[in-house]
Scaffold this motif. Structure first.
Motif, mmCIF file in Angstrom:
data_model
loop_
_atom_site.group_PDB
_atom_site.id
_atom_site.type_symbol
_atom_site.label_atom_id
_atom_site.label_comp_id
_atom_site.label_asym_id
_atom_site.label_seq_id
_atom_site.Cartn_x
_atom_site.Cartn_y
_atom_site.Cartn_z
ATOM 1 N N ASN A 38 0.844 -1.199 0.000
ATOM 2 C CA ASN A 38 0.000 0.000 0.000
ATOM 3 C C ASN A 38 0.881 1.250 0.000
ATOM 4 O O ASN A 38 1.862 1.321 0.735
ATOM 5 N N GLY A 39 0.499 2.174 -0.849
ATOM 6 C CA GLY A 39 1.196 3.468 -0.847
ATOM 7 C C GLY A 39 2.506 3.490 -1.623
ATOM 8 O O GLY A 39 3.236 4.477 -1.578
ATOM 9 N N LYS A 42 1.469 2.656 -7.061
ATOM 10 C CA LYS A 42 0.850 1.957 -8.203
ATOM 11 C C LYS A 42 -0.224 2.805 -8.884
ATOM 12 O O LYS A 42 -0.227 2.979 -10.109
ATOM 13 N N THR A 43 -1.142 3.335 -8.066
ATOM 14 C CA THR A 43 -2.231 4.137 -8.638
ATOM 15 C C THR A 43 -1.687 5.425 -9.246
ATOM 16 O O THR A 43 -2.147 5.866 -10.307
ATOM 17 N N THR A 44 -0.692 5.990 -8.610
ATOM 18 C CA THR A 44 -0.081 7.219 -9.145
ATOM 19 C C THR A 44 0.496 6.948 -10.538
ATOM 20 O O THR A 44 0.309 7.752 -11.461
ATOM 21 N N GLN A 84 -9.704 2.391 -8.898
ATOM 22 C CA GLN A 84 -9.667 1.521 -7.721
ATOM 23 C C GLN A 84 -10.992 1.595 -6.954
ATOM 24 O O GLN A 84 -11.516 0.576 -6.517
HETATM 25 N N1 LIG Z 1 -3.229 13.634 -3.601
HETATM 26 C C1 LIG Z 1 -2.150 13.252 -2.907
HETATM 27 N N2 LIG Z 1 -1.364 14.138 -2.253
HETATM 28 C C2 LIG Z 1 -0.281 13.738 -1.567
HETATM 29 N N3 LIG Z 1 0.133 12.458 -1.456
HETATM 30 C C3 LIG Z 1 -0.611 11.535 -2.089
HETATM 31 C C4 LIG Z 1 -1.790 11.861 -2.845
HETATM 32 N N4 LIG Z 1 -2.318 10.731 -3.357
HETATM 33 C C5 LIG Z 1 -1.507 9.739 -2.936
HETATM 34 N N5 LIG Z 1 -0.492 10.219 -2.180
HETATM 35 C C6 LIG Z 1 0.590 9.451 -1.560
HETATM 36 O O1 LIG Z 1 1.401 8.919 -2.604
HETATM 37 C C7 LIG Z 1 1.821 7.600 -2.267
HETATM 38 C C8 LIG Z 1 1.438 6.654 -3.407
HETATM 39 O O2 LIG Z 1 0.020 6.560 -3.448
HETATM 40 P P1 LIG Z 1 -0.726 5.580 -4.435
HETATM 41 O O3 LIG Z 1 -2.185 5.815 -4.271
HETATM 42 O O4 LIG Z 1 -0.135 5.721 -5.776
HETATM 43 O O5 LIG Z 1 -0.303 4.157 -3.808
HETATM 44 P P2 LIG Z 1 -0.803 2.681 -4.192
HETATM 45 O O6 LIG Z 1 0.420 1.878 -4.456
HETATM 46 O O7 LIG Z 1 -1.821 2.760 -5.244
HETATM 47 O O8 LIG Z 1 -1.449 2.176 -2.806
HETATM 48 P P3 LIG Z 1 -2.694 1.185 -2.541
HETATM 49 O O9 LIG Z 1 -2.179 -0.216 -2.724
HETATM 50 O O10 LIG Z 1 -3.051 1.464 -1.114
HETATM 51 O O11 LIG Z 1 -3.798 1.561 -3.488
HETATM 52 C C9 LIG Z 1 1.189 7.250 -0.939
HETATM 53 O O12 LIG Z 1 2.136 7.448 0.074
HETATM 54 C C10 LIG Z 1 0.058 8.241 -0.814
HETATM 55 O O13 LIG Z 1 -0.191 8.554 0.538
#
Ligand SMILES: Nc1ncnc2c1ncn2[C@@H]1O[C@H](COP(=O)(O)OP(=O)(O)OP(=O)(O)O)[C@@H](O)[C@H]1O
Ligand SMILES: [Mg+2]
Length: 265
Positions: A38-39, A42-44, A84
């Motif tokens: 998590n975090g 991936k989504t970014t 998601q």
């Molecule tokens: N709008 C935002 N502003 C600041 N930080 C953000 C924002 N959106 C996400 N983050 C941070 O960026 C990092 C990557 O987030 P992301 O959503 O891409 O992770 P992920 O791998 O998709 O996680 P998950 O498996 O929980 O969906 C995380 O630490 C998150 O807290």
């Protein structure tokens, strides 16, 4: 359609470096799985490929062409993205209207629209819910609506962000049929998932992310075997773990049926 992620970095407005020098090549027609805690970003990364976020450094190329200056409306013809959280994506009064929005917006002709919508509803098991309000359905059914909306747009690239979270066995089976259908149609697929069994069974390539970086890319079986053999913060799928403990021929099964085949060989 080939995707070239060329050393991109991304910082959220608050300064958080969510992606750090991510480099990844996704050949056309490949199904790649993106995994990581998590975090990890991936989504970014998915949002960057969809053009919803713009990398701070580096660039993304689709079939050799940078998307840096491409409009979201133009990219919509190439990249489909199943969010998601379906509720971030759904905003119409009926299932049909929701699924129809994309094809209409892309300017498909009436006949093609109807055909794409029908096919998407059938693949996601929603034919009998056309007039239902999306919010009268369960979360996993709303997930299927989000999937149907994206499938109906018939883009060359489709990104699924946690498609099977909360799905029951029947829905999971539907999802596997959808993956097969997309393979038949020669789509490039990116699946973000925490479901290691699904990833092992379905993907051609695996990319492991940690703290905003891609730390490993390769054949899912090889990477998962490595995960099981060496200390790793992630746990390999059950089939890999079982294969390594039980199978004598150094084989790795991806499914229960394959495991039995390998066992009796
Ligand atoms: N709008 C935002 N502003 C600041 N930080 C953000 C924002 N959106 C996400 N983050 C941070 O960026 C990092 C990557 O987030 P992301 O959503 O891409 O992770 P992920 O791998 O998709 O996680 P998950 O498996 O929980 O969906 C995380 O630490 C998150 O807290
Ligand atoms: Mg995410």
């Amino acid at each position: 359609m080939e995707i070239n992620i060329n050393h991109i970095s991304f910082q959220y407005p608050n300064g958080y470096p969510a992606l750090r020098d991510v480099h990844l090549n996704i050949p056309s027609e490949q199904h790649i799985a993106l995994i990581g805690h998590n975090g990890c970003g991936k989504t970014t990364l998915a949002r960057c490929i969809k053009g919803l976020l713009h990398p701070t450094n580096g660039e993304i190329l689709l079939d050799g062409k940078s998307i840096r200056n491409e409009k979201i409306s133009s990219l919509a013809h190439k990249v489909g993205f199943v969010f998601q959280h379906p509720d971030d994506q759904i905003f119409h009064q009926t299932v049909y209207q929701e699924v129809a929005f994309g094809p209409k917006n892309l300017g498909m002709s009436g006949e093609v629209q109807v055909e794409k919508i029908k096919e998407a509803l059938a693949l996601t098991g929603l034919e009998n819910e056309k007039t239902t309000h999306p919010y009268d359905l369960s979360l996993s059914a709303r997930k299927r609506i989000a999937i149907a909306s994206t499938l109906a747009m018939d883009t060359d690239i489709i990104i699924f962000d946690e498609p099977t979270a909360g799905m029951d066995h029947k829905e999971l089976t539907l999802m596997k049929v959808i993956f097969q259908e997309l393979r038949n149609k020669k789509k490039t697929i990116i699946t973000i998932s925490h479901d290691m069994d699904l990833v092992l069974e379905q993907s051609d390539q695996l990319a492991i992310m940690a703290a905003g970086q891609i730390v490993k890319v390769g054949d899912p079986v090889i990477l998962f075997r490595d995960m099981e053999e060496n200390f790793s913060e992630m746990v390999a799928p059950q089939m890999v773990r079982l294969s390594q403990r039980v199978l004598k021929n150094n084989k790795t099964a991806k499914t229960v049926d394959q495991f039995v085949d390998f066992l009796i060989q």
